[in-house]
Scaffold this motif. Structure first.
Motif, PDB file in Angstrom:
ATOM      1  N   LEU A   1       0.877   4.199  -2.835  1.00  0.00           N
ATOM      2  CA  LEU A   1       0.760   5.613  -2.473  1.00  0.00           C
ATOM      3  C   LEU A   1       1.926   6.412  -3.055  1.00  0.00           C
ATOM      4  CD1 LEU A   1      -0.526   7.959  -0.963  1.00  0.00           C
ATOM      5  CD2 LEU A   1       0.687   7.212   1.095  1.00  0.00           C
TER       6      LEU A   1
ATOM      7  N   HIS B   1       1.214   7.150  -6.599  1.00  0.00           N
ATOM      8  CA  HIS B   1       0.243   8.242  -6.708  1.00  0.00           C
ATOM      9  C   HIS B   1       0.919   9.597  -6.494  1.00  0.00           C
ATOM     10  CE1 HIS B   1      -3.914   6.179  -6.417  1.00  0.00           C
ATOM     11  NE2 HIS B   1      -3.044   5.358  -6.967  1.00  0.00           N
ATOM     12  N   GLU B   2       1.797   9.664  -5.510  1.00  0.00           N
ATOM     13  CA  GLU B   2       2.447  10.930  -5.202  1.00  0.00           C
ATOM     14  C   GLU B   2       3.446  11.324  -6.287  1.00  0.00           C
ATOM     15  OE1 GLU B   2       4.044  10.096  -1.338  1.00  0.00           O
ATOM     16  OE2 GLU B   2       2.285  10.892  -0.313  1.00  0.00           O
TER      17      GLU B   2
ATOM     18  N   TYR C   1      -1.635   9.790   4.933  1.00  0.00           N
ATOM     19  CA  TYR C   1      -1.465   8.389   5.294  1.00  0.00           C
ATOM     20  C   TYR C   1      -0.246   8.219   6.175  1.00  0.00           C
ATOM     21  CZ  TYR C   1      -4.755   7.871   1.523  1.00  0.00           C
ATOM     22  OH  TYR C   1      -5.867   8.003   0.739  1.00  0.00           O
TER      23      TYR C   1
ATOM     24  N   HIS D   1      -6.356  12.752  -5.013  1.00  0.00           N
ATOM     25  CA  HIS D   1      -4.959  12.869  -4.602  1.00  0.00           C
ATOM     26  C   HIS D   1      -4.758  14.086  -3.694  1.00  0.00           C
ATOM     27  CE1 HIS D   1      -0.625  12.802  -4.754  1.00  0.00           C
ATOM     28  NE2 HIS D   1      -0.599  14.020  -5.213  1.00  0.00           N
TER      29      HIS D   1
ATOM     30  N   THR E   1       0.832  -1.200   0.000  1.00  0.00           N
ATOM     31  CA  THR E   1       0.000   0.000   0.000  1.00  0.00           C
ATOM     32  C   THR E   1       0.870   1.255   0.000  1.00  0.00           C
ATOM     33  OG1 THR E   1      -1.762  -1.165   1.185  1.00  0.00           O
ATOM     34  CG2 THR E   1      -1.814   1.231   1.237  1.00  0.00           C
TER      35      THR E   1
ATOM     36  N   PHE F   1      -8.391   3.754  -0.322  1.00  0.00           N
ATOM     37  CA  PHE F   1      -7.588   4.965  -0.427  1.00  0.00           C
ATOM     38  C   PHE F   1      -7.356   5.350  -1.883  1.00  0.00           C
ATOM     39  CE2 PHE F   1      -3.780   2.449  -1.280  1.00  0.00           C
ATOM     40  CZ  PHE F   1      -3.015   3.315  -2.050  1.00  0.00           C
TER      41      PHE F   1
END
Length: 233
Positions: free
Chosen positions: A184, A187-188, A227, A222, A180, A217
């Motif tokens: 993330l 995504h960032e 998190y 975004h 996870t 999530f």
């Protein structure tokens, strides 16, 4: 977006799979020069495209613009049947939740999906699919350059053997684990908002008939939620 088509269901998605075979031929044979895979019908298909394969085509406007394939390691796959010499006599991980990641490529294009390059969407989609489907790790025979990319984008990577020369290129067998935290990071890094999987089209579950459940999530815009970080991250 990224569809998930199980090998046993390819007849239900014949139109898309025809585009997959031709996309693979254009990319791997015509673009990268894999002459051993050239076919007069312009369709790149091999002995591992059976019922157990998981096809992950990235579809934009009805056309395939990227693709990855996952193969179960409890069945014949590339490392077991074609490239076992890369392991220099060593063993590699096998298991129900361990797959081999193969045929990963995006077309060369300036096209973007919600402002994100298609290659970034494809790589993010592979990690998201592993988490959604419950695939714990992937074995990959790849170039050191891609290993560095995987490390920098949140995959937990471990070499399985020393690098070897294959067809004039340096190849390293590795195991890559999704997480996870890694998703993330994708995504960032890439500015991705929401899931990149197409749950309305061919949401193939390799472990049963239950529908795949989106990660909560991954559905959120975004930057709207903080998190927890892992130690040392």
């Amino acid at each position: 977006m990224l569809a998930t088509i199980l090998g046993a269901a390819t007849h239900d998605y014949a139109d898309i799979m025809e585009k997959v075979w031709r996309f693979r031929h254009r990319q791997f044979v015509e673009r990268l020069g894999w002459e051993a895979c050239r076919r007069p019908d312009g369709r790149e298909i091999d002995q591992f495209d059976g019922d157990e394969a998981v096809h992950l085509p990235l579809i934009v406007g009805g056309e395939v613009v990227g693709y990855s394939r996952l193969l179960p390691t409890l069945r014949p796959h590339l490392l077991s049947d074609v490239y076992p010499h890369l392991m220099d006599g060593g063993e590699w991980p096998r298991g129900e939740r361990i797959f081999e990641w193969t045929r990963c490529i995006a077309e060369i294009s300036n096209e973007r999906i919600a402002g994100v390059p298609i290659s970034h969407v494809l790589m993010t989609g592979v990690m998201e699919y592993c988490l959604v489907a419950g695939i714990r790790s992937l074995i990959v025979e790849t170039h050191p350059k891609l290993v560095n990319l995987l490390l920098s984008t949140g995959w937990d990577v471990m070499p399985l053997a020393a690098p070897s020369m294959l067809d004039g290129a340096l190849i390293l067998p590795i195991v890559a684990k999704p997480s996870t935290a890694g998703l993330l990071k994708h995504h960032e890094l890439y500015g991705i908002t929401g899931s990149v999987l197409d749950f309305a089209f061919a949401p193939g579950n390799p472990f049963g008939t239950a529908p795949l459940v989106p990660l909560m999530f991954a559905q959120e815009p975004h930057g709207t939620h903080q998190y927890p970080r892992m130690a040392g991250e």
